[in-house]
Enzyme design. Structure first.
Site, PDB file in Angstrom:
ATOM      1  N   LYS A 191       2.361  -3.653   7.038  1.00  0.00           N
ATOM      2  CA  LYS A 191       2.682  -3.869   5.683  1.00  0.00           C
ATOM      3  C   LYS A 191       4.092  -3.072   5.259  1.00  0.00           C
ATOM      4  O   LYS A 191       4.802  -3.791   4.548  1.00  0.00           O
ATOM      5  CB  LYS A 191       1.444  -2.784   4.976  1.00  0.00           C
ATOM      6  CG  LYS A 191       0.293  -3.376   4.779  1.00  0.00           C
ATOM      7  CD  LYS A 191      -0.099  -4.861   4.195  1.00  0.00           C
ATOM      8  CE  LYS A 191       0.338  -4.801   2.834  1.00  0.00           C
ATOM      9  NZ  LYS A 191      -0.033  -6.044   2.020  1.00  0.00           N
ATOM     10  N   THR A 225       0.712  -1.177   0.053  1.00  0.00           N
ATOM     11  CA  THR A 225       0.183  -0.103  -0.150  1.00  0.00           C
ATOM     12  C   THR A 225       0.909   1.255   0.061  1.00  0.00           C
ATOM     13  O   THR A 225       1.752   1.245   0.499  1.00  0.00           O
ATOM     14  CB  THR A 225      -0.907  -0.060   1.212  1.00  0.00           C
ATOM     15  OG1 THR A 225      -1.464   1.406   1.596  1.00  0.00           O
ATOM     16  CG2 THR A 225      -0.267  -0.568   2.326  1.00  0.00           C
TER      17      THR A 225
HETATM   18  N1  LIG Z   1      -8.068  -2.176  -0.289  1.00  0.00           N
HETATM   19  C1  LIG Z   1      -7.053  -1.086  -0.692  1.00  0.00           C
HETATM   20  O1  LIG Z   1      -7.689   0.053  -0.690  1.00  0.00           O
HETATM   21  C2  LIG Z   1      -5.669  -1.410  -0.695  1.00  0.00           C
HETATM   22  C3  LIG Z   1      -4.958  -0.369  -1.089  1.00  0.00           C
HETATM   23  C4  LIG Z   1      -3.363  -0.628  -1.163  1.00  0.00           C
HETATM   24  C5  LIG Z   1      -3.041  -1.834  -0.999  1.00  0.00           C
HETATM   25  N2  LIG Z   1      -3.765  -3.165  -0.384  1.00  0.00           N
HETATM   26  C6  LIG Z   1      -3.270  -4.397  -0.249  1.00  0.00           C
HETATM   27  O2  LIG Z   1      -3.883  -5.286  -1.293  1.00  0.00           O
HETATM   28  C7  LIG Z   1      -4.219  -6.567  -0.589  1.00  0.00           C
HETATM   29  C8  LIG Z   1      -5.584  -6.813  -0.637  1.00  0.00           C
HETATM   30  O3  LIG Z   1      -6.369  -5.971   0.082  1.00  0.00           O
HETATM   31  P1  LIG Z   1      -7.985  -5.955   0.171  1.00  0.00           P
HETATM   32  O4  LIG Z   1      -8.429  -4.732   0.206  1.00  0.00           O
HETATM   33  O5  LIG Z   1      -8.290  -6.829  -1.020  1.00  0.00           O
HETATM   34  O6  LIG Z   1      -8.143  -6.993   1.303  1.00  0.00           O
HETATM   35  P2  LIG Z   1      -9.276  -7.674   1.786  1.00  0.00           P
HETATM   36  O7  LIG Z   1      -9.459  -7.477   3.283  1.00  0.00           O
HETATM   37  O8  LIG Z   1     -10.787  -7.668   1.128  1.00  0.00           O
HETATM   38  O9  LIG Z   1      -8.971  -9.355   1.312  1.00  0.00           O
HETATM   39  C9  LIG Z   1      -8.060  -9.839   2.219  1.00  0.00           C
HETATM   40  C10 LIG Z   1      -8.047 -11.499   1.951  1.00  0.00           C
HETATM   41  O10 LIG Z   1      -7.066 -12.160   2.542  1.00  0.00           O
HETATM   42  C11 LIG Z   1      -7.474 -13.400   3.108  1.00  0.00           C
HETATM   43  N3  LIG Z   1      -6.647 -13.596   4.252  1.00  0.00           N
HETATM   44  C12 LIG Z   1      -6.347 -12.718   5.475  1.00  0.00           C
HETATM   45  N4  LIG Z   1      -5.645 -13.241   6.412  1.00  0.00           N
HETATM   46  C13 LIG Z   1      -5.296 -14.501   5.858  1.00  0.00           C
HETATM   47  C14 LIG Z   1      -4.385 -15.566   6.041  1.00  0.00           C
HETATM   48  N5  LIG Z   1      -3.831 -15.522   7.313  1.00  0.00           N
HETATM   49  N6  LIG Z   1      -4.130 -16.561   5.248  1.00  0.00           N
HETATM   50  C15 LIG Z   1      -4.800 -16.582   3.942  1.00  0.00           C
HETATM   51  N7  LIG Z   1      -5.652 -15.544   3.638  1.00  0.00           N
HETATM   52  C16 LIG Z   1      -5.659 -14.613   4.375  1.00  0.00           C
HETATM   53  C17 LIG Z   1      -8.936 -12.851   3.857  1.00  0.00           C
HETATM   54  O11 LIG Z   1      -9.545 -14.037   3.700  1.00  0.00           O
HETATM   55  C18 LIG Z   1      -9.372 -12.102   2.500  1.00  0.00           C
HETATM   56  O12 LIG Z   1      -9.850 -12.947   1.666  1.00  0.00           O
HETATM   57  C19 LIG Z   1      -3.706  -6.465   0.840  1.00  0.00           C
HETATM   58  O13 LIG Z   1      -2.403  -7.086   1.091  1.00  0.00           O
HETATM   59  C20 LIG Z   1      -3.709  -5.003   1.162  1.00  0.00           C
HETATM   60  O14 LIG Z   1      -2.720  -4.464   2.116  1.00  0.00           O
HETATM   61  C21 LIG Z   1      -5.189  -2.653  -0.379  1.00  0.00           C
END
Ligand SMILES: NC(=O)c1ccc[n+]([C@@H]2O[C@H](COP(=O)([O-])OP(=O)(O)OC[C@H]3O[C@@H](n4cnc5c(N)ncnc54)[C@H](O)[C@@H]3O)[C@@H](O)[C@H]2O)c1
Length: 347
Positions: free
Chosen positions: A159, A130
């Site tokens: 992160k 992120t």
């Molecule tokens: N949403 C945003 O705006 C954003 C922005 C920048 C970066 N990110 C990064 O992108 C990635 C995805 O974000 P998102 O918004 O889709 O998140 P989300 O919370 O919607 O999904 C996360 C997924 O990871 C799975 N998960 C969590 N813990 C786990 C574990 N211990 N083992 C296996 N699976 C596990 C969950 O079941 C879920 O399906 C993350 O790494 C986040 O840091 C998100």
């Protein structure tokens, strides 16, 4: 290519899974199915011969070894994480365990697998992170890939730690990695605890639209399907060991974003009287709320020729329509623990 996607039942991971399968890649989706996951997010590919689901936890090294050995992927896209800043304020422990320890196990499992395969140079460990690792900007300036890390929430600190581990595994063990740091995503299948879906769904229910503080915080909004496209672009063409900042090139204050959503709803589903913006309510700010994030997209633009395909107004119109068309999906998730509650109020 055969890609192991972690977190593929979440918001962004599922967009990656859907797009990768649509482009003919074989995809193994590894997900622990936490509160944030929903297998309906990948229903459209569930019966594809290109798609496999593995229910597993990234903290379970034995499971990771088995899954890698069974499926022998050409690349790993690591998205599994605890992702909600407000939840990280209330309970940082899960964020440390999944985002840091889980990434450590992913790296060690990937290193063992890659070594057993004869250390192919074509293998990739793509770590998805992120822009929040860079901290908070003033009114001017943008995050480049060289901006020093300055995380300020338990989520962004976890992160940042995971990013450092990935770079260390590349330097120390030669693991072929690429990293991406992206801005705030929005779009279809966004879990209904994040700002954009909260605003759409509260508006439809005639409830207050909560805005933290004065609504002046600025984010660079990235449509999730553009993000998935950018991630596949970096996986296929990004330079080894390099990180790429991915933005939507659409900076908006939270207040302006919410007013835009209200305007779209006013057109698509007019209220009996007044506008949805009448429901805007300012609430106590998030502790340590970062003022501004902005991505300098130069590296994605010039090295990889990548640009977002939609403006935030276009992406929000698509998103609002998707929520109007998919009530069954979001109603089921609204019943999950903590959804609809104000989380992360105390520091
Ligand atoms: N949403 C945003 O705006 C954003 C922005 C920048 C970066 N990110 C990064 O992108 C990635 C995805 O974000 P998102 O918004 O889709 O998140 P989300 O919370 O919607 O999904 C996360 C997924 O990871 C799975 N998960 C969590 N813990 C786990 C574990 N211990 N083992 C296996 N699976 C596990 C969950 O079941 C879920 O399906 C993350 O790494 C986040 O840091 C998100």
């Amino acid at each position: 290519m055969k890609i192991l996607v972690t977190g593929g039942a979440g918001f962004i991971g599922s967009a990656v899974v859907r797009l990768a399968v649509a482009r003919g890649h074989r995809v193994v989706n590894l997900d622990a199915l936490t509160y944030a996951a929903c297998l309906d997010n990948v229903a459209e590919v569930a019966n594809s011969p290109l798609y496999t689901f593995e229910h597993g936890d990234i903290r379970d090294r034995a499971a990771l070894d088995r899954i890698l050995e069974t499926h022998k992927p050409d690349a790993i896209m690591h998205l599994a994480a605890e992702s909600h800043v407000d939840r990280s304020i209330d309970g940082p422990g899960n964020f440390i365990e999944t985002n840091i320890t889980g990434t450590y196990h992913m790296l060690e499992a990937a290193r063992a697998y890659w070594t057993a395969q004869g250390r192919p140079n074509t293998f990739r460990f793509h770590h998805i992170s992120t822009d929040e690792v860079f901290g908070s900007l003033g009114p001017a300036g943008m995050f480049t890939e060289d901006t020093p890390y300055d995380p300020r929430s338990p989520y962004s600190a976890s992160k940042a730690a995971s990013d450092h581990l990935v770079r260390a595994w590349a330097e120390t063990y030669g693991l072929p990695v690429v990293l991406t740091n992206c801005s705030n995503n929005y779009g279809p299948y966004h879990f209904p605890e994040k700002l954009v879906p909260v605003v759409i769904l509260n508006a439809l229910a005639g409830k207050p639209l909560p805005i933290y503080g004065d609504g002046a915080n600025i984010r660079d909004w990235l449509y999730v399907e553009d993000h998935a496209d950018a991630l596949l672009c970096v996986l296929e063409r990004g330079k080894l060991g390099r990180s790429y900042n991915i933005g939507g090139e659409n900076e908006r204050t939270n207040l302006k974003l919410v007013k835009t959503i209200c305007g779209i709803l006013d057109e698509k589903r007019p209220r009996d009287s007044g506008t949805y913006a009448d429901l805007i309510t300012f609430v106590a700010d998030r502790p340590g709320h970062d003022a501004r994030y902005a991505i300098d997209p130069a590296r994605m633009n010039t090295e990889l020729g990548w640009h977002p395909s939609v403006t935030v107004e276009e992406g929000l119109a698509l998103t609002v329509q998707w929520y109007l068309d998919n009530e069954t999906w979001w109603r089921a998730l609204q019943a999950r623990d903590g959804v609809g509650e104000r989380l992360g109020k105390t520091g």
